[in-house]
Design a protein around this motif. Structure first.
Motif, PDB file in Angstrom:
ATOM      1  N   VAL A  40      51.261  33.701 -81.350  1.00 27.64           N
ATOM      2  CA  VAL A  40      50.896  34.617 -80.266  1.00 27.64           C
ATOM      3  C   VAL A  40      49.402  34.517 -79.970  1.00 27.64           C
ATOM      4  O   VAL A  40      48.986  34.479 -78.801  1.00 27.64           O
ATOM      5  N   THR A  41      48.594  34.450 -81.031  1.00 24.53           N
ATOM      6  CA  THR A  41      47.149  34.349 -80.836  1.00 24.53           C
ATOM      7  C   THR A  41      46.790  33.063 -80.094  1.00 24.53           C
ATOM      8  O   THR A  41      45.935  33.057 -79.193  1.00 24.53           O
ATOM      9  N   ALA A  42      47.449  31.967 -80.472  1.00 22.14           N
ATOM     10  CA  ALA A  42      47.189  30.694 -79.791  1.00 22.14           C
ATOM     11  C   ALA A  42      47.556  30.778 -78.312  1.00 22.14           C
ATOM     12  O   ALA A  42      46.830  30.264 -77.444  1.00 22.14           O
ATOM     13  N   ILE A  43      48.681  31.437 -78.022  1.00 23.40           N
ATOM     14  CA  ILE A  43      49.098  31.604 -76.628  1.00 23.40           C
ATOM     15  C   ILE A  43      48.081  32.450 -75.867  1.00 23.40           C
ATOM     16  O   ILE A  43      47.727  32.147 -74.717  1.00 23.40           O
ATOM     17  N   ILE A  44      47.594  33.506 -76.526  1.00 28.62           N
ATOM     18  CA  ILE A  44      46.607  34.384 -75.884  1.00 28.62           C
ATOM     19  C   ILE A  44      45.318  33.625 -75.583  1.00 28.62           C
ATOM     20  O   ILE A  44      44.751  33.734 -74.488  1.00 28.62           O
ATOM     21  N   VAL A  45      44.857  32.840 -76.564  1.00 30.04           N
ATOM     22  CA  VAL A  45      43.626  32.071 -76.363  1.00 30.04           C
ATOM     23  C   VAL A  45      43.806  31.062 -75.226  1.00 30.04           C
ATOM     24  O   VAL A  45      42.941  30.916 -74.348  1.00 30.04           O
ATOM     25  N   ALA A  46      44.956  30.387 -75.224  1.00 28.01           N
ATOM     26  CA  ALA A  46      45.220  29.409 -74.164  1.00 28.01           C
ATOM     27  C   ALA A  46      45.284  30.093 -72.801  1.00 28.01           C
ATOM     28  O   ALA A  46      44.733  29.592 -71.808  1.00 28.01           O
ATOM     29  N   SER A  47      45.940  31.253 -72.765  1.00 33.97           N
ATOM     30  CA  SER A  47      46.047  31.983 -71.498  1.00 33.97           C
ATOM     31  C   SER A  47      44.681  32.428 -71.000  1.00 33.97           C
ATOM     32  O   SER A  47      44.380  32.319 -69.802  1.00 33.97           O
ATOM     33  N   SER A  48      43.831  32.919 -71.904  1.00 38.14           N
ATOM     34  CA  SER A  48      42.489  33.359 -71.513  1.00 38.14           C
ATOM     35  C   SER A  48      41.645  32.187 -71.022  1.00 38.14           C
ATOM     36  O   SER A  48      40.907  32.310 -70.041  1.00 38.14           O
ATOM     37  N   ALA A  49      41.773  31.052 -71.709  1.00 40.59           N
ATOM     38  CA  ALA A  49      41.003  29.872 -71.305  1.00 40.59           C
ATOM     39  C   ALA A  49      41.420  29.388 -69.919  1.00 40.59           C
ATOM     40  O   ALA A  49      40.572  29.050 -69.081  1.00 40.59           O
ATOM     41  N   VAL A  50      42.734  29.371 -69.688  1.00 41.65           N
ATOM     42  CA  VAL A  50      43.226  28.947 -68.364  1.00 41.65           C
ATOM     43  C   VAL A  50      42.764  29.917 -67.280  1.00 41.65           C
ATOM     44  O   VAL A  50      42.347  29.507 -66.192  1.00 41.65           O
ATOM     45  N   ALA A  51      42.818  31.229 -67.595  1.00 37.73           N
ATOM     46  CA  ALA A  51      42.443  32.235 -66.596  1.00 37.73           C
ATOM     47  C   ALA A  51      40.980  32.123 -66.197  1.00 37.73           C
ATOM     48  O   ALA A  51      40.608  32.467 -65.061  1.00 37.73           O
ATOM     49  N   MET A  52      40.132  31.626 -67.101  1.00 39.88           N
ATOM     50  CA  MET A  52      38.702  31.529 -66.791  1.00 39.88           C
ATOM     51  C   MET A  52      38.380  30.454 -65.751  1.00 39.88           C
ATOM     52  O   MET A  52      37.265  30.371 -65.246  1.00 39.88           O
ATOM     53  N   ALA A  53      39.387  29.624 -65.425  1.00 43.14           N
ATOM     54  CA  ALA A  53      39.150  28.617 -64.386  1.00 43.14           C
ATOM     55  C   ALA A  53      39.089  29.244 -63.002  1.00 43.14           C
ATOM     56  O   ALA A  53      38.458  28.685 -62.089  1.00 43.14           O
ATOM     57  N   SER A  54      39.718  30.399 -62.828  1.00 45.23           N
ATOM     58  CA  SER A  54      39.817  31.020 -61.499  1.00 45.23           C
ATOM     59  C   SER A  54      38.468  31.306 -60.844  1.00 45.23           C
ATOM     60  O   SER A  54      38.260  30.963 -59.670  1.00 45.23           O
ATOM     61  N   ALA A 157      43.959  41.157 -79.663  1.00 43.92           N
ATOM     62  CA  ALA A 157      43.737  39.717 -79.488  1.00 43.92           C
ATOM     63  C   ALA A 157      43.568  39.369 -78.006  1.00 43.92           C
ATOM     64  O   ALA A 157      42.656  38.610 -77.638  1.00 43.92           O
ATOM     65  N   THR A 158      44.437  39.925 -77.159  1.00 42.76           N
ATOM     66  CA  THR A 158      44.365  39.618 -75.730  1.00 42.76           C
ATOM     67  C   THR A 158      43.055  40.089 -75.130  1.00 42.76           C
ATOM     68  O   THR A 158      42.339  39.321 -74.456  1.00 42.76           O
ATOM     69  N   ASN A 159      42.740  41.358 -75.360  1.00 43.16           N
ATOM     70  CA  ASN A 159      41.528  41.920 -74.756  1.00 43.16           C
ATOM     71  C   ASN A 159      40.255  41.299 -75.318  1.00 43.16           C
ATOM     72  O   ASN A 159      39.303  41.046 -74.586  1.00 43.16           O
ATOM     73  N   LEU A 160      40.255  41.055 -76.638  1.00 44.54           N
ATOM     74  CA  LEU A 160      39.062  40.468 -77.255  1.00 44.54           C
ATOM     75  C   LEU A 160      38.843  39.039 -76.755  1.00 44.54           C
ATOM     76  O   LEU A 160      37.720  38.648 -76.395  1.00 44.54           O
ATOM     77  N   THR A 161      39.931  38.262 -76.739  1.00 41.47           N
ATOM     78  CA  THR A 161      39.818  36.881 -76.261  1.00 41.47           C
ATOM     79  C   THR A 161      39.384  36.837 -74.801  1.00 41.47           C
ATOM     80  O   THR A 161      38.508  36.044 -74.419  1.00 41.47           O
ATOM     81  N   THR A 162      39.996  37.698 -73.998  1.00 43.04           N
ATOM     82  CA  THR A 162      39.637  37.737 -72.576  1.00 43.04           C
ATOM     83  C   THR A 162      38.179  38.142 -72.393  1.00 43.04           C
ATOM     84  O   THR A 162      37.458  37.557 -71.572  1.00 43.04           O
TER      85      THR A 162
END
Length: 592
Positions: A40-54, A157-162
């Motif tokens: 789950v943490t890996a998915i969250i990190v990947a999702s946050s990284a992808v979102a930062m491209a916007s 994890a989601t909020n911290l990573t984001t």
């Protein structure tokens, strides 16, 4: 009943206990699922990284594609934005499914662990504790923890990573504007701690009030409680008291939800004002022309996205701190010592091969808080297949002796043996299969007659159940019911007479086929005719077994092989019915 009183405020000791619930212990609940949590943490990190491209795509659209009328670049950039949205949405669904599944499994384990641990507690614990309180801890307290257990780890994890990814992107866009955005962080952290402390205390008070309300429901709306209130005419009074308790719960719920809301609202206003400050800073003479419009727009979008995870982290912190009171109540039950426990190495016995020779050797026992012993230095021997009757005034120690035999308590001194094996060395399941008990208060479950009987032996066949009912002389009465063995018993078996309930209890015990049988004043509340029918069932039940009978009516014990007269926990006379009468002592006085 206690629910009419105001719920007491938590004491300083209780608040201290709640504040010292170890976060490490809470985290230990998730250790079994560490690999799933890493995923789950890996998915969250990947999702946050992808979102930062916007924001970078947005800046390129505003600063490059639109001013240069580059349609191909514009299509690629907007397609990239769409791809980012789809990817993060898919990641979010997968992450939510895994994290919710983990949370629900933790909830299931908590409920099961608390229930199992309470099953191992002694009768004394349930005597001291209100049943509604126990139900409230398993349902209300664990239920109140659900949001924290199911979503806290992933929310952090989601909020911290984001937040980290957003800050990194903001610094990459403009480190000067980043300083302005981050000025609000210190006061936000201090505010969160204050609100969390307020909610934790309110949560403890709310859960106590909910427990009181559960007790009200349990005591007032059971069949016995309803009968009592109707005969005493206390229904309106009880309704008024329950309404007062419910109102207090409502007020505490409202206060808990609103605690610190105005403070958090002020922070939201401050967060919303930061973009205005950024626009102002970008237009000042010192910075004019140094920051592109695309950078300002992208930065503002990032800044808005930063405050959302920051507020999320604050909310999670408040919820986690508030829930410490709930974890404290649950861990309090899980930490209860087991007074009557299985031996570390149980005696290697075959219950079916025991003869049932019982000895009480210098047995003494004092109830907690009592100044005098309930049983004091009792020595008795009951050869296999014979009967012992215990008689004496109320409070002489008869039922306590029976409870010690069934290991509902352990003696403070001395020991009880079956075929020279100390019952404390037997596995509890082995002892339960050897010792059967029928008491005056017969408890029937709210299910069918058949399932009430099968409760004693889950693997019993219908033939075995009906044979046991026939031996207990209750089979014909059951067949006369509207649906026979499938008839619902009703709450606590109130549709049956006292004699019928006793015979169902006898049938239930017959199914287990114990070698040692305890009959604890099992016919004292019955009329003479019903007592005679039940006594015949008892005689069948006792055949070939070692039997210990407790009774006020001496007519039911006169044929016992031996009779022991108890007074203040001591055996003051011992012999047969005839020899004790001839002695003209305590037994003769009771028989007169």
């Amino acid at each position: 009943m206690t629910f009419g009183r105001h719920a007491p405020r938590p004491t300083a000791a209780e608040r201290e206990q709640a504040s010292h619930v170890s976060l490490r212990r809470i985290a230990a609940l998730f250790t079994t699922y560490r690999w799933q949590l890493l995923l789950v943490t890996a998915i969250i990190v990947a999702s946050s990284a992808v979102a930062m491209a916007s924001p970078f795509l947005l800046r390129a659209v505003i600063d490059t594609a639109l001013p240069q009328d580059d349609l191909r670049l514009l299509v690629l950039l907007t397609a990239g934005m769409l791809a980012v949205a789809v990817t993060t949405a898919v990641f979010g669904i997968i992450q939510t499914w895994i994290s919710t599944r983990i949370g629900q499994q933790v909830m299931h384990r908590l409920r099961s662990d608390v229930f199992t641990h309470l099953q191992r507690q002694s009768v004394g614990f349930f005597t001291r504790t209100r049943s509604g309180e126990i139900q409230s801890r398993i349902t209300n307290d664990i239920g109140g923890m659900q949001a924290v257990v199911t979503s806290t780890a992933t929310s952090i994890a989601t909020n911290l990573t984001t937040a980290v990814a957003t800050v990194a992107a903001m610094v990459a866009l403009s480190w000067q504007l980043s300083l302005i955005s981050l000025l609000v962080m210190p006061p936000a952290v201090l505010l969160t701690r204050k609100v969390a402390s307020m909610r934790r205390e309110l949560t403890a008070r709310r859960q106590q009030e909910l427990a009181d309300m559960n007790v009200a429901i349990e005591e007032s709306l059971s069949i016995s409680g309803i009968q009592l209130s109707k005969t005493l005419g206390t229904g309106p009074f009880l309704a008024e008291r329950f309404a007062a308790s419910s109102k207090r719960v409502t007020e505490l719920e409202l206060r808990s939800e609103l605690a610190g809301r105005w403070r958090m609202a002020m922070m939201s206003v401050v967060f919303a004002a930061v973009p205005a400050v950024i626009y102002l800073a970008a237009g000042l003479p010192a910075t004019a022309g140094k920051i592109s419009i695309g950078t300002v727009v992208a930065f503002t979008a990032l800044q808005t996205g930063l405050f959302r995870p920051l507020l999320g982290l604050m909310s999670v912190g408040i919820s986690l701190t508030s829930s410490l009171a709930l974890f404290a109540r649950i861990f309090e039950y899980l930490d209860l010592p087991v007074e009557i426990a299985d031996p570390a190495i149980p005696a290697d016995i075959d219950p079916a091969r025991l003869a049932g020779h019982v000895r009480f050797e210098h047995v003494s026992f004092t109830h907690p808080g009592s100044p005098l012993p309930a049983v004091d230095g009792v020595d008795l021997e009951i050869p296999a297949g014979t009967s012992l009757a215990l008689v004496g005034q109320t409070g002489s120690g008869k039922s306590t002796l029976a409870a010690l035999m069934a290991r509902l308590h352990d003696p403070d001194a001395g020991r009880i043996t079956i075929d020279d094996v100390d019952i404390r060395t037997m596995a509890l399941t082995d002892l339960a299969s050897v010792v059967g008990m029928v008491s005056q208060e017969t408890y029937l479950l709210h299910t069918t007659v058949r399932e009430n009987l099968r409760y004693a032996k889950p693997g019993a066949t219908d033939t075995e159940i009906e044979q046991a009912a026939s031996d207990a002389q209750i089979h014909k009465a059951i067949l006369a019911l509207p649906e026979g063995y499938e008839t619902m018993v009703g709450s606590r078996g109130h549709r049956f007479s006292g004699g019928e309930k006793q015979r169902i209890a006898i049938a239930r015990t017959l199914l287990r086929n114990p070698k040692v049988l305890i009959l604890d004043e099992a016919t004292s509340a019955l009329d003479t005719r019903t007592e005679r029918a039940v006594q015949e069932a008892f005689d069948r039940l006792a055949a070939g077994r070692t039997t210990i009978t407790i009774a006020h009516r001496l007519s039911t014990v006169r044929n016992a092989d031996q009779i022991a007269v108890l007074d203040a926990g001591r055996v003051v006379e011992h012999g047969t019915h005839q020899s004790l009468l001839e002695r003209r002592g305590r037994y003769a006085a009771l028989a007169a």
